[in-house]
Design a protein around this motif. Structure first.
Motif, PDB file in Angstrom:
ATOM      1  N   MET A   1      20.816   7.872  16.112  1.00  0.00           N
ATOM      2  CA  MET A   1      19.616   7.100  15.978  1.00  0.00           C
ATOM      3  C   MET A   1      19.097   6.800  17.372  1.00  0.00           C
ATOM      4  SD  MET A   1      19.140   3.258  14.481  1.00  0.00           S
ATOM      5  CE  MET A   1      18.847   3.728  12.818  1.00  0.00           C
ATOM      6  N   ARG A   2      17.797   6.884  17.556  1.00  0.00           N
ATOM      7  CA  ARG A   2      17.180   6.518  18.839  1.00  0.00           C
ATOM      8  C   ARG A   2      16.363   5.250  18.636  1.00  0.00           C
ATOM      9  NH1 ARG A   2      15.735  12.166  18.579  1.00  0.00           N
ATOM     10  NH2 ARG A   2      17.199  13.339  19.846  1.00  0.00           N
ATOM     11  N   LEU A   3      16.502   4.336  19.565  1.00  0.00           N
ATOM     12  CA  LEU A   3      15.747   3.084  19.537  1.00  0.00           C
ATOM     13  C   LEU A   3      15.033   2.912  20.864  1.00  0.00           C
ATOM     14  CD1 LEU A   3      18.435   0.723  17.972  1.00  0.00           C
ATOM     15  CD2 LEU A   3      16.506   1.790  16.804  1.00  0.00           C
ATOM     16  N   LEU A   4      13.898   2.224  20.830  1.00  0.00           N
ATOM     17  CA  LEU A   4      13.197   1.869  22.064  1.00  0.00           C
ATOM     18  C   LEU A   4      13.815   0.605  22.631  1.00  0.00           C
ATOM     19  CD1 LEU A   4       9.418   2.261  21.200  1.00  0.00           C
ATOM     20  CD2 LEU A   4      10.767   3.668  22.747  1.00  0.00           C
ATOM     21  N   ARG A   5      13.977   0.581  23.926  1.00  0.00           N
ATOM     22  CA  ARG A   5      14.468  -0.624  24.601  1.00  0.00           C
ATOM     23  C   ARG A   5      13.391  -1.061  25.590  1.00  0.00           C
ATOM     24  NH1 ARG A   5      20.014  -0.329  27.533  1.00  0.00           N
ATOM     25  NH2 ARG A   5      20.729  -0.744  25.447  1.00  0.00           N
ATOM     26  N   LEU A   6      13.013  -2.326  25.532  1.00  0.00           N
ATOM     27  CA  LEU A   6      12.079  -2.892  26.491  1.00  0.00           C
ATOM     28  C   LEU A   6      12.873  -3.349  27.694  1.00  0.00           C
ATOM     29  CD1 LEU A   6       9.260  -3.846  27.314  1.00  0.00           C
ATOM     30  CD2 LEU A   6       9.732  -5.981  26.088  1.00  0.00           C
ATOM     31  N   GLU A   7      12.575  -2.766  28.839  1.00  0.00           N
ATOM     32  CA  GLU A   7      13.283  -3.108  30.075  1.00  0.00           C
ATOM     33  C   GLU A   7      12.675  -4.353  30.704  1.00  0.00           C
ATOM     34  OE1 GLU A   7      15.956  -1.534  30.681  1.00  0.00           O
ATOM     35  OE2 GLU A   7      15.712   0.323  29.575  1.00  0.00           O
ATOM     36  N   ASP A   8      13.381  -4.959  31.651  1.00  0.00           N
ATOM     37  CA  ASP A   8      12.909  -6.175  32.325  1.00  0.00           C
ATOM     38  C   ASP A   8      11.603  -5.965  33.080  1.00  0.00           C
ATOM     39  OD1 ASP A   8      15.068  -7.610  31.366  1.00  0.00           O
ATOM     40  OD2 ASP A   8      16.279  -7.274  33.161  1.00  0.00           O
ATOM     41  N   ASP A   9      11.355  -4.724  33.528  1.00  0.00           N
ATOM     42  CA  ASP A   9      10.132  -4.444  34.288  1.00  0.00           C
ATOM     43  C   ASP A   9       8.942  -4.098  33.388  1.00  0.00           C
ATOM     44  OD1 ASP A   9      10.799  -1.921  33.386  1.00  0.00           O
ATOM     45  OD2 ASP A   9      10.972  -1.021  35.375  1.00  0.00           O
ATOM     46  N   GLY A  10       9.111  -4.220  32.049  1.00  0.00           N
ATOM     47  CA  GLY A  10       8.024  -3.956  31.116  1.00  0.00           C
ATOM     48  C   GLY A  10       7.952  -2.518  30.645  1.00  0.00           C
ATOM     49  N   GLU A  11       8.787  -1.665  31.189  1.00  0.00           N
ATOM     50  CA  GLU A  11       8.817  -0.267  30.762  1.00  0.00           C
ATOM     51  C   GLU A  11       9.702  -0.119  29.529  1.00  0.00           C
ATOM     52  OE1 GLU A  11       7.123   2.383  32.159  1.00  0.00           O
ATOM     53  OE2 GLU A  11       6.129   0.837  33.342  1.00  0.00           O
ATOM     54  N   PHE A  12       9.513   0.975  28.815  1.00  0.00           N
ATOM     55  CA  PHE A  12      10.335   1.283  27.654  1.00  0.00           C
ATOM     56  C   PHE A  12      11.260   2.438  27.978  1.00  0.00           C
ATOM     57  CE2 PHE A  12       6.648  -0.681  25.645  1.00  0.00           C
ATOM     58  CZ  PHE A  12       7.258  -1.539  24.757  1.00  0.00           C
ATOM     59  N   SER A  13      12.420   2.446  27.351  1.00  0.00           N
ATOM     60  CA  SER A  13      13.317   3.592  27.455  1.00  0.00           C
ATOM     61  C   SER A  13      13.862   3.886  26.066  1.00  0.00           C
ATOM     62  CB  SER A  13      14.458   3.309  28.442  1.00  0.00           C
ATOM     63  OG  SER A  13      15.252   2.232  27.991  1.00  0.00           O
ATOM     64  N   LEU A  14      14.242   5.135  25.852  1.00  0.00           N
ATOM     65  CA  LEU A  14      14.852   5.542  24.590  1.00  0.00           C
ATOM     66  C   LEU A  14      16.363   5.504  24.746  1.00  0.00           C
ATOM     67  CD1 LEU A  14      12.632   8.578  23.628  1.00  0.00           C
ATOM     68  CD2 LEU A  14      12.831   6.428  22.378  1.00  0.00           C
ATOM     69  N   ILE A  15      17.032   4.851  23.819  1.00  0.00           N
ATOM     70  CA  ILE A  15      18.483   4.744  23.836  1.00  0.00           C
ATOM     71  C   ILE A  15      19.002   5.405  22.566  1.00  0.00           C
ATOM     72  CG2 ILE A  15      20.441   3.160  23.928  1.00  0.00           C
ATOM     73  CD1 ILE A  15      18.628   3.043  26.394  1.00  0.00           C
ATOM     74  N   GLU A  16      19.992   6.276  22.696  1.00  0.00           N
ATOM     75  CA  GLU A  16      20.553   6.961  21.527  1.00  0.00           C
ATOM     76  C   GLU A  16      21.887   6.340  21.138  1.00  0.00           C
ATOM     77  OE1 GLU A  16      21.599  11.434  19.937  1.00  0.00           O
ATOM     78  OE2 GLU A  16      20.424  11.172  21.760  1.00  0.00           O
ATOM     79  N   PHE A  17      22.046   6.089  19.845  1.00  0.00           N
ATOM     80  CA  PHE A  17      23.276   5.531  19.303  1.00  0.00           C
ATOM     81  C   PHE A  17      23.842   6.531  18.301  1.00  0.00           C
ATOM     82  CE2 PHE A  17      20.709   1.951  20.612  1.00  0.00           C
ATOM     83  CZ  PHE A  17      21.621   1.158  21.301  1.00  0.00           C
ATOM     84  N   VAL A  18      25.146   6.759  18.369  1.00  0.00           N
ATOM     85  CA  VAL A  18      25.809   7.713  17.490  1.00  0.00           C
ATOM     86  C   VAL A  18      26.935   7.001  16.738  1.00  0.00           C
ATOM     87  CG1 VAL A  18      27.090   9.888  17.403  1.00  0.00           C
ATOM     88  CG2 VAL A  18      25.285   9.570  19.106  1.00  0.00           C
ATOM     89  N   GLY A  19      27.127   7.367  15.501  1.00  0.00           N
ATOM     90  CA  GLY A  19      28.222   6.791  14.721  1.00  0.00           C
ATOM     91  C   GLY A  19      27.877   5.425  14.160  1.00  0.00           C
ATOM     92  N   ASP A  20      28.889   4.571  14.075  1.00  0.00           N
ATOM     93  CA  ASP A  20      28.720   3.249  13.467  1.00  0.00           C
ATOM     94  C   ASP A  20      28.358   2.157  14.461  1.00  0.00           C
ATOM     95  OD1 ASP A  20      29.387   4.282  10.992  1.00  0.00           O
ATOM     96  OD2 ASP A  20      31.530   3.949  11.296  1.00  0.00           O
ATOM     97  N   ASN A  21      28.240   2.485  15.739  1.00  0.00           N
ATOM     98  CA  ASN A  21      27.979   1.487  16.768  1.00  0.00           C
ATOM     99  C   ASN A  21      26.471   1.309  16.993  1.00  0.00           C
ATOM    100  OD1 ASN A  21      28.560  -0.390  18.711  1.00  0.00           O
ATOM    101  ND2 ASN A  21      28.841   1.121  20.332  1.00  0.00           N
TER     102      ASN A  21
END
Length: 54
Positions: A1-21
């Motif tokens: 699963m990929r989720l957007l993360r809002l960074e402290d500087d206002g930018e977004f990054s994509l974070i990938e999660f695998v499995g049950d975590n």
């Protein structure tokens, strides 16, 4: 699963999660104009912010 993360500087990054975590998350939805929709490809290329905002 990929989720957007809002960074402290206002930018977004994509974070990938695998499995049950997979953290808790919220689904937010809205629409842009037909040619202004920000796609996954736009996020990966870093051009999502260049699309016009309504």
């Amino acid at each position: 699963m990929r989720l957007l993360r809002l960074e402290d500087d206002g930018e977004f990054s994509l974070i990938e999660f695998v499995g049950d975590n997979i953290p808790r998350y919220v689904i937010l939805s809205h629409t842009w104009g037909a040619d202004d929709e920000v796609t996954f490809k736009d996020l990966v290329k870093g051009i999502g912010k260049k699309k016009s905002r309504l």
